[in-house]
Design an enzyme around this catalytic site. Structure first.
Site, PDB file in Angstrom:
ATOM      1  N   TRP A  75       0.809  -1.214   0.000  1.00  0.00           N
ATOM      2  CA  TRP A  75       0.000   0.000   0.000  1.00  0.00           C
ATOM      3  C   TRP A  75       0.841   1.262   0.000  1.00  0.00           C
ATOM      4  CZ3 TRP A  75      -4.500   0.019  -1.912  1.00  0.00           C
ATOM      5  CH2 TRP A  75      -5.287  -1.127  -1.847  1.00  0.00           C
TER       6      TRP A  75
ATOM      7  N   ASP B  97      -0.860   7.146   6.803  1.00  0.00           N
ATOM      8  CA  ASP B  97      -2.041   6.372   6.432  1.00  0.00           C
ATOM      9  C   ASP B  97      -2.192   5.287   7.496  1.00  0.00           C
ATOM     10  OD1 ASP B  97      -3.899   4.596   5.429  1.00  0.00           O
ATOM     11  OD2 ASP B  97      -2.959   4.381   3.463  1.00  0.00           O
TER      12      ASP B  97
ATOM     13  N   LYS C 163     -11.917  -1.655   7.854  1.00  0.00           N
ATOM     14  CA  LYS C 163     -10.970  -2.399   8.693  1.00  0.00           C
ATOM     15  C   LYS C 163     -11.493  -2.362  10.140  1.00  0.00           C
ATOM     16  CE  LYS C 163      -8.160  -2.521   5.098  1.00  0.00           C
ATOM     17  NZ  LYS C 163      -7.986  -3.700   4.259  1.00  0.00           N
TER      18      LYS C 163
END
Length: 366
Positions: free
Chosen positions: A106, A176, A200
């Site tokens: 990511w 992030d 999540k």
């Protein structure tokens, strides 16, 4: 309402939701107690929704101990939109290129998207270890004129997580935290911006939380498209365009659950530490029969990526656990193997069942 399948959801996303939140959501889809109509039909211009956004903001502030220096915006587009929006807003000719830590799947995506918008520098790249370790942020060679330093706090694919470490003090720090946000206390004052999309620990996909210091907002240039300007969303109290009402509603329920049922982020952290210790302990007891992708100092509490060393055995384990109503254990397509995601709503009972399945499988097949 049965919660068994929810408790045994080890997916990397969408992740499990707390049983009490699922029950409240189920009822609200039919009828919201406060309004008498379905949450799916509630107007984003209603007083109810305005109050909901305010409560969600206040709950996050209380859980995180967030100071008044920060603005909160509930946005759309997931982290993927933030990857491009951040350099649009906060990089510019007055600063040296922003610095990016490339530590896994990511963060590589974040770096690539940012480079489409603005010239960026890679401060550290984990390719040399196949993304199995992380750097010490304080030891990176960062240009003090850099617009900011960006990193991903938890790499869901590789199962890597930064610990509670200090970042460089001479440049703004942007993180992030999509996959470990609200899983443990955060020293928020160290950051100029934190962002996290849902699916999540926050709820269903559709909403992204952005916490931004006012001092960083002063950098935003004029002339950006309004919807890509953080100031727009803050000025309109996350209601500039039709927001994801349902996702924000569930996020608010999750924040209440963390506050009222769990008892705050310190308690949540203790639960998550027990869960991850149990899984890693079960895997380590197998010795060389299993390979954990992340090196020990950087192993994630949220995502445990491992392999039995043979693709056929990995597939057999996923089938074995599937027969025991455990879902979502397939490894990410870029890495393969097995991945157990232990987000907040995954119960300790579910983790105990997975540990037992690991031992049973090893005894029967290895």
């Amino acid at each position: 309402m049965t919660t068994r399948r929810n408790e045994f959801n080890f997916s990397g996303g969408p992740g499990a939701l707390p049983a009490s939140v699922l029950l409240q959501t189920q009822r609200a889809i039919e009828t919201l107690p406060e309004t008498g109509i379905s949450v799916l039909g509630m107007s984003h211009r209603s007083e109810w929704f305005v109050s909901l956004v305010e409560e969600a903001s206040q709950n996050l502030r209380a859980l995180l101990g967030l100071s008044d220096e920060y603005e909160i915006a509930f946005m759309q587009g997931g982290s993927s939109l933030q990857f491009a929006t951040i350099p649009m807003n906060f990089a510019g000719q007055a600063w040296a290129p922003p610095q990016y830590v490339s530590s896994g799947y990511w963060s590589r995506r974040a770096t690539a998207e940012a480079q489409r918008v603005y010239r960026c520098a890679v401060a550290w790249d984990g390719v040399h270890s196949r993304y199995s370790e992380l750097p010490d942020l304080t030891k990176l060679d960062i240009d003090p004129r850099a617009a900011y330093l960006h990193y991903v706090s938890n790499e869901t694919v590789e199962g890597l997580q930064f610990g509670a470490q200090e970042g460089p003090s001479n440049v703004p720090l942007i993180a992030d935290m999509s996959s470990d946000f609200l899983s443990a206390p955060i020293d928020t004052d160290r950051y100029s911006m934190i962002y996290a999309h849902a699916q999540k620990n926050l709820g269903p996909s559709g909403v992204t939380v952005a916490l931004v210091k006012r001092s960083l907002l002063e950098r935003v240039p004029d002339g950006l498209p309004a919807i890509l300007d953080y100031r727009t969303h803050i000025e309109h109290r996350s209601n500039y365009n039709t927001p994801p009402v349902f996702a924000i509603y569930v996020l608010t329920l999750v924040s209440r659950w963390l506050r009222d049922e769990i008892g705050g982020l310190q308690s949540m952290c203790a639960i998550n530490e027990r869960k991850s210790a149990a899984i890693y302990g079960a895997l380590e007891s197998l010795g060389d029969a299993v390979r954990i992708h992340a090196k020990a100092p950087w192993r994630s509490r949220m995502n445990v990526a491992f392999s039995f060393g043979d693709e056929r055995l990995d597939r057999a384990f996923i089938e074995f656990t599937g027969e025991r109503q455990m879902t979502g254990l397939e490894g990410h397509r870029s890495l393969g193997g097995v991945r157990a995601s232990l987000y907040n709503a995954v119960t300790e009972q579910a983790v105990a069942s997975l540990c037992e399945a690991i031992r049973e499988f090893a005894l029967a097949r290895i």
